[in-house]
Design a protein around this motif. Structure first.
Motif, PDB file in Angstrom:
ATOM      1  N   CYS A  32       0.844  -1.209   0.000  1.00 41.62           N
ATOM      2  CA  CYS A  32       0.000   0.000   0.000  1.00 41.62           C
ATOM      3  C   CYS A  32       0.874   1.251   0.000  1.00 41.62           C
ATOM      4  O   CYS A  32       2.026   1.237   0.444  1.00 41.62           O
ATOM      5  N   SER A 112      -2.195  -5.539  -3.455  1.00 39.75           N
ATOM      6  CA  SER A 112      -1.519  -6.003  -4.665  1.00 39.75           C
ATOM      7  C   SER A 112      -1.708  -5.073  -5.863  1.00 39.75           C
ATOM      8  O   SER A 112      -0.909  -5.113  -6.799  1.00 39.75           O
ATOM      9  N   GLU A 113      -2.721  -4.225  -5.822  1.00 42.50           N
ATOM     10  CA  GLU A 113      -2.908  -3.279  -6.936  1.00 42.50           C
ATOM     11  C   GLU A 113      -1.790  -2.243  -6.988  1.00 42.50           C
ATOM     12  O   GLU A 113      -1.614  -1.565  -8.007  1.00 42.50           O
ATOM     13  N   LYS A 114      -0.991  -2.122  -5.935  1.00 44.24           N
ATOM     14  CA  LYS A 114       0.098  -1.140  -5.887  1.00 44.24           C
ATOM     15  C   LYS A 114       1.483  -1.780  -6.011  1.00 44.24           C
ATOM     16  O   LYS A 114       2.495  -1.141  -5.780  1.00 44.24           O
ATOM     17  N   GLU A 117       5.857  -4.284  -9.986  1.00 43.97           N
ATOM     18  CA  GLU A 117       6.186  -5.623 -10.491  1.00 43.97           C
ATOM     19  C   GLU A 117       7.678  -5.837 -10.740  1.00 43.97           C
ATOM     20  O   GLU A 117       8.203  -6.911 -10.489  1.00 43.97           O
TER      21      GLU A 117
END
Length: 149
Positions: A32, A112-114, A117
């Motif tokens: 986050c 996980s959206e942040k 990668e």
């Protein structure tokens, strides 16, 4: 669920110390934006545990990072030590603040959206040991007598 183990830890300067009963299967990475900003990193490694399983041997400072949560830290050296909602029985401690963090592995990703990668699997990047950086190693030896562990 794994068996709880006793882990000790604290801040970089040693002012804040703790002992905790942790279940290593509760280790995870938080991505986050609040954790990214609180640590200056792309994620933070936490272990969740009941507040009752945490013993502060020397009390940390606390930062109210939101209207409903706070973060323990050391005001002397700045080490982030965890996260706790104001209400509820559980909290998190930072894996990096453990005296022996080796062998603790994450079991999931939160927020996980942040995820950044490109920072997840870095196993293919070249590696350089601290001892290979002769100038820096010598500075440590001159200043303290040894290279940090």
């Amino acid at each position: 669920m794994m068996a709880n183990v006793t882990k000790t830890g604290g801040c970089q300067c040693g002012r804040v110390r703790y002992s905790a009963q942790v279940d290593p299967s509760n280790a995870y990475l938080c991505h986050c934006r609040m954790c990214q900003r609180a640590t200056g990193g792309v994620s933070i490694a936490f272990i969740g545990l009941p507040k009752s399983d945490m013993t502060w041997e020397s009390e940390p400072d606390w930062y109210a990072s939101s209207p409903f949560a706070k973060r323990p830290f050391c005001c002397e050296c700045g080490t982030p030590l965890g996260f706790a909602f104001d209400e509820g029985e559980n909290m998190d401690i930072t894996v990096g603040s453990l005296d022996e963090p080796y062998g603790i592995e994450p079991h999931w990703h939160f927020a996980s959206e942040k995820i950044h990668e490109s920072w997840i699997d870095t196993s293919g990047l070249p590696r350089k040991r601290l001892s290979e950086h002769v100038v820096l190693s010598n500075k440590w030896i001159e200043a303290t007598g040894s290279v940090p562990e």
